[in-house]
Design a protein around this motif. Structure first.
Motif, PDB file in Angstrom:
ATOM      1  N   ARG A  74       2.361  14.481  -8.613  1.00 13.21           N
ATOM      2  CA  ARG A  74       1.427  13.792  -7.363  1.00 13.21           C
ATOM      3  C   ARG A  74       1.479  14.825  -5.543  1.00 13.21           C
ATOM      4  O   ARG A  74       0.626  15.411  -5.315  1.00 13.21           O
ATOM      5  N   LEU A  75       2.950  15.112  -5.633  1.00 20.44           N
ATOM      6  CA  LEU A  75       2.938  15.702  -4.277  1.00 20.44           C
ATOM      7  C   LEU A  75       2.377  17.436  -4.734  1.00 20.44           C
ATOM      8  O   LEU A  75       2.124  18.508  -3.936  1.00 20.44           O
ATOM      9  N   GLU A  76       2.525  17.831  -5.589  1.00 18.36           N
ATOM     10  CA  GLU A  76       2.918  19.131  -6.255  1.00 18.36           C
ATOM     11  C   GLU A  76       0.971  19.586  -5.643  1.00 18.36           C
ATOM     12  O   GLU A  76       1.251  21.085  -5.033  1.00 18.36           O
ATOM     13  N   ASP A  92       1.993   2.782 -10.709  1.00 22.00           N
ATOM     14  CA  ASP A  92       1.995   2.229  -9.132  1.00 22.00           C
ATOM     15  C   ASP A  92       3.249   2.875  -8.248  1.00 22.00           C
ATOM     16  O   ASP A  92       2.336   2.713  -7.093  1.00 22.00           O
ATOM     17  N   VAL A  93       4.589   2.131  -8.575  1.00 22.27           N
ATOM     18  CA  VAL A  93       5.028   2.649  -7.586  1.00 22.27           C
ATOM     19  C   VAL A  93       5.063   4.390  -6.758  1.00 22.27           C
ATOM     20  O   VAL A  93       4.658   4.416  -5.531  1.00 22.27           O
ATOM     21  N   ALA A  94       4.156   5.502  -7.434  1.00 23.33           N
ATOM     22  CA  ALA A  94       4.407   6.378  -7.108  1.00 23.33           C
ATOM     23  C   ALA A  94       2.710   6.280  -7.251  1.00 23.33           C
ATOM     24  O   ALA A  94       3.019   7.075  -5.818  1.00 23.33           O
ATOM     25  N   ASP A  95       1.607   5.896  -7.508  1.00 21.86           N
ATOM     26  CA  ASP A  95       1.071   6.161  -6.039  1.00 21.86           C
ATOM     27  C   ASP A  95       0.825   5.310  -5.174  1.00 21.86           C
ATOM     28  O   ASP A  95       1.026   6.101  -3.753  1.00 21.86           O
ATOM     29  N   SER A 124       9.729  11.547 -10.928  1.00 20.37           N
ATOM     30  CA  SER A 124       8.787  12.494 -11.616  1.00 20.37           C
ATOM     31  C   SER A 124       7.690  12.352 -11.720  1.00 20.37           C
ATOM     32  O   SER A 124       6.790  13.397 -10.705  1.00 20.37           O
ATOM     33  N   LEU A 125       6.788  11.070 -11.578  1.00 20.90           N
ATOM     34  CA  LEU A 125       5.804  11.006 -11.077  1.00 20.90           C
ATOM     35  C   LEU A 125       5.201  11.373 -10.131  1.00 20.90           C
ATOM     36  O   LEU A 125       4.632  11.629  -9.829  1.00 20.90           O
TER      37      LEU A 125
END
Lengths: 296, 296
Positions: free
Chosen positions: A192-194, A132-135, A187-188
């Motif tokens: 996601r940004l790759e 959730d934090v990465a999202d 890392s998440l």
């Protein structure tokens, strides 16, 4: 309920809606949940498995008023929620404490040195909030670059009809992104940004092996946009002390403001409730803890 | 400037700031740029390569007033911007027209049947906006699920200090996402959502080979959240006619409103300017067009 050793502090606390405090009088509760009055989302799950007491106190005098000496001396586990302060003085009134289950990732509100000295084990939220934090980090990044909240205000205020086209945003795809801390959340975010074609670099306490991103040992540059999905204190705590926000920011369209909510979804709450229960079950069955914090 | 065959319509148009209309009188301009007065971002690039005329007219009478008969009969290419209407009547006053370079992806504002009948080639924006639109789609998706604009309003209005924690959002990671139209933009959205662990399915005019996502031949379900990064008309045009937005939506925290801005970054503007120039160069050197629209 009047026979419960927990007496809610009448100044700020209401347990009317909560389903907790299922205290079997034949067995003194060994689990104390230290939480704000409204943070009752895991009470039902926990109390189905263990008798629990709750308190929202962060200093010893009111804690002692709310718990009988017998009750406090039976406590072997504290579940600490919402980063409520837990210092050496308060710990001193819990002589049987063996485990502190912390529902946050950060533990700076805990006196870890005292826990270590007394041999109290500590667990944290581990990776319960990471997705959730990465999202949210990606959402905030796109929101600030593409001015999504400002654009929403522009439409809601009728300015789109009145003045036409909104200002341009900033492209994300292909941008250089620096991530401070490449742990579970970092890392998440990178992953996601790759597919956005972002060029990812990172700073961390040490360079990581088998990571395809460029490591920078010091700073990641001074220009650009900052997304903080860590704790407020990671920025300048004086300038950004939750929930106080400098009013100068309110007028800026290139700023997106968020409450402490990067993990605030039912999915994260479910994760942390299950992780808390799993840590409690591990403790009471002498199994290894699920998300221990290293005390050194 | 007074000798230019373009006379700006004094009612709504000001070219004061524009650097265009570099008209070599020895050569009648063959390129007419049909654009709103403020859409001057590609004038400089184009006029460095070709003499251009500009107009913002969408019907024949004012067009005829603004262009001399000689000027209009010399026009071989129209660059159509901002989806300004271009119908058969207007086309009839451009007898030498051979190419219509449309800077949008959609061409529903163009009379394509008439273009086909007259053998006028048409190009569109191709993939010039695809990255920005896909980025924006992901940003809007996270914004609406995690209530980023509503949270921003909550903080700016002082409610975070006053009332504390904001409402929970909805988790994106792992969610089922249906994409209507898996062309250039839809594919980029899918690619961006893969590392979120989203389960992606799609609907399209036909099932695509070698695509790992589930195809649904009809609808993608009625529940959930809709993100529209297509044109307003793809929803119910009567309900959502740009820039008019039903005021009922203004009070809703689970709605994120955006102007027509999913491609509005300098990167996209640069892309479309370069694509337009490339199409013009291809045309004038008898090379294949870069982003032709099939007229059938």
């Amino acid at each position: 309920m009047s026979s419960s050793p927990l007496r809610a502090d009448s100044t700020s606390c209401s347990y009317k809606k909560s389903k907790l405090i299922i205290v079997s009088m034949s067995e003194s509760p060994q689990v104390l949940v230290q939480r704000p009055p409204t943070f009752d989302f895991m009470d039902e799950l926990l109390s189905r498995n263990f008798p629990i007491l709750t308190t929202h106190h962060t200093s010893s005098a009111p804690l002692l008023n709310s718990l009988s000496r017998q009750a406090s001396s039976s406590i072997r586990v504290v579940v600490n929620m919402a980063m409520l302060k837990l210092d050496a003085d308060l710990l001193s009134h819990l002589p049987s404490l063996q485990l502190l289950v912390c529902t946050s990732v950060g533990t700076e509100h805990i006196d870890l040195a005292e826990c270590k000295r007394r041999g109290i084990a500590v667990t944290n939220a581990g990776e319960a909030f990471s997705e959730d934090v990465a999202d949210c980090a990606v959402g905030l990044l796109i929101s600030v670059l593409r001015k999504i909240p400002a654009a929403d205000r522009y439409v809601r205020s009728g300015k789109w009809v009145k003045f036409g086209e909104f200002q341009l945003g900033i492209k994300l795809s292909g941008k250089r992104v620096g991530i401070l801390g490449l742990g579970s959340i970092g890392s998440l975010i990178a992953k996601r940004l790759e597919p956005f074609g972002c060029i990812i670099s990172y700073n961390s306490t040490s360079q990581k092996q088998s990571i395809p991103y460029q490591y920078y040992p010091d700073a990641l540059g001074k220009k650009g946009v900052i997304i903080n999905v860590g704790r407020g204190g990671l920025i300048d705590e004086k300038e950004m002390k939750e929930p106080g926000v400098p009013e100068e920011l309110f007028g800026l369209d290139n700023v997106v403001l968020s409450p402490h909510a990067a993990m605030a979804t039912p999915g994260s709450l479910k994760n942390i409730a299950q992780l808390t229960l799993a840590n409690l079950k591990a403790f009471f069955s002498n199994q290894p803890l699920i998300s221990p914090v290293r005390l050194d």
